[in-house]
Design an enzyme around this catalytic site. Structure first.
Site, PDB file in Angstrom:
ATOM      1  N   ASP A  20      -4.346  -1.099   4.613  1.00  0.00           N
ATOM      2  CA  ASP A  20      -5.395  -0.947   5.677  1.00  0.00           C
ATOM      3  C   ASP A  20      -5.730   0.684   5.806  1.00  0.00           C
ATOM      4  O   ASP A  20      -4.993   1.811   5.360  1.00  0.00           O
ATOM      5  CB  ASP A  20      -4.454  -1.170   6.975  1.00  0.00           C
ATOM      6  CG  ASP A  20      -4.115  -2.608   6.927  1.00  0.00           C
ATOM      7  OD1 ASP A  20      -4.757  -3.404   6.328  1.00  0.00           O
ATOM      8  OD2 ASP A  20      -3.241  -2.935   7.703  1.00  0.00           O
TER       9      ASP A  20
HETATM   10  N1  URA Z   1       0.849  -4.755   5.617  1.00  0.00           N
HETATM   11  C1  URA Z   1       0.010  -3.946   6.538  1.00  0.00           C
HETATM   12  O1  URA Z   1       0.058  -4.464   7.601  1.00  0.00           O
HETATM   13  N2  URA Z   1      -0.879  -3.010   6.266  1.00  0.00           N
HETATM   14  C2  URA Z   1      -0.891  -2.727   4.877  1.00  0.00           C
HETATM   15  O2  URA Z   1      -1.960  -1.713   4.633  1.00  0.00           O
HETATM   16  C3  URA Z   1      -0.118  -3.134   3.879  1.00  0.00           C
HETATM   17  C4  URA Z   1       0.592  -4.228   4.459  1.00  0.00           C
END
Ligand code: URA
Length: 272
Positions: free
Chosen positions: A137
């Site tokens: 993310d």
């Molecule tokens: N889980 C999440 O919530 N975000 C990420 O970037 C990776 C795994």
């Protein structure tokens, strides 16, 4: 290659600091490499073992057995075989470990003009067309594998292989043992799927906790949604391992090639 540290920032590409230091040689480029280095880079053997392969007459270049060490070649210009099998062209296999900083999108382009992970290697001398395996993310940081090995990427991402990914997370509040056990038995996510996670409490503060969470799928926002599902919203997340790979001492914005040993570990984990 350890590169210079790039500052995490929200500036646009044109304003970003000088990129990672140039690699002096590239297997995809026109600079010649020693044969043993080419063999090692292909993930076939360690450098020492590659030397043994050459000495013992098991390596053939363009139809001729080569037993002397130190022969320099541009890998893409030659047919190199070991025990009668052509080695994977280094040009078609490149693997890098990258520390994605927070505030950077993990795609190669962003319509909104935010910094992308591509900004971090576009000004290095990395010549291969590498792409990220999976996503993190925008507000997540940590380990990403960059490669041009589509087959390996697909395998790593395929749920069937259950490749473990460990995240160090900070969550709001202090979860009870019961709620942590729910992570283990499985939480229902907005996708309609139920996923399990392994966890380890690292430390607690007054109103927050730090945990290690390991998942084996790669659903979007999976860890975020799992933490929300047990009532402890995520405050920060950093991926520290992917299969046998670890972030180690890499700093935000740094990128380095995988070592032959790491490549071997990755491939043997996936074939096992
Ligand atoms: N889980 C999440 O919530 N975000 C990420 O970037 C990776 C795994």
């Amino acid at each position: 290659m350890k590169t210079r540290r790039n500052k995490p920032d929200n500036r646009r590409k044109a304003d970003l600091p000088p990129r990672a230091a140039a690699r002096r040689e590239s297997p995809a480029g026109s600079l010649p490499w020693r044969l043993q280095r080419i063999l090692a880079h292909s993930g076939l053997a360690s450098r020492r073992k590659a030397e043994d392969l050459i000495r013992t007459g098991r390596v053939v270049v363009d139809g001729r057995v080569v037993t002397e060490l130190g022969l320099k070649l541009v890998p893409s210009d030659h047919r190199i075989e070991v025990d009668g099998k052509r080695i994977a062209s280094p040009e078609s296999k490149a693997y890098y470990l990258f520390y994605k900083p927070k505030g950077v999108v993990s795609t190669l382009r962003d319509p909104q003009g935010r910094p992308t992970i591509f900004d971090y290697w576009s000004r290095t001398q990395i010549q291969e067309r590498i792409f990220p395996v999976g996503r993190l993310d925008w507000d997540a940081e940590g380990l990403m594998l960059l490669t041009n090995d589509g087959e390996l990427a697909q395998t790593l991402l395929h749920p069937k292989f259950q490749v473990p990914k460990t995240y160090r997370v900070k969550v709001r509040g202090i979860p009870t043992l019961d709620s942590l056990r729910r992570l283990q038995t499985g939480t229902w996510l907005p996708s309609g799927k139920k996923h399990q996670a392994e966890w380890k409490m690292v430390k607690t503060g007054l109103d927050r906790s730090w945990l290690l969470i390991t998942i084996r799928e790669g659903e979007k926002h999976q860890v975020k949604n799992m933490c929300a599902a047990i009532g402890h919203p995520l405050m920060a997340i950093k991926r520290i391992t992917l299969g046998p790979l670890s972030l180690g001492r890499l700093a935000p914005g740094e990128i380095r090639p995988l070592t032959p040993k790491e490549i071997r570990a990755l491939k043997s984990d996936l074939s096992g």
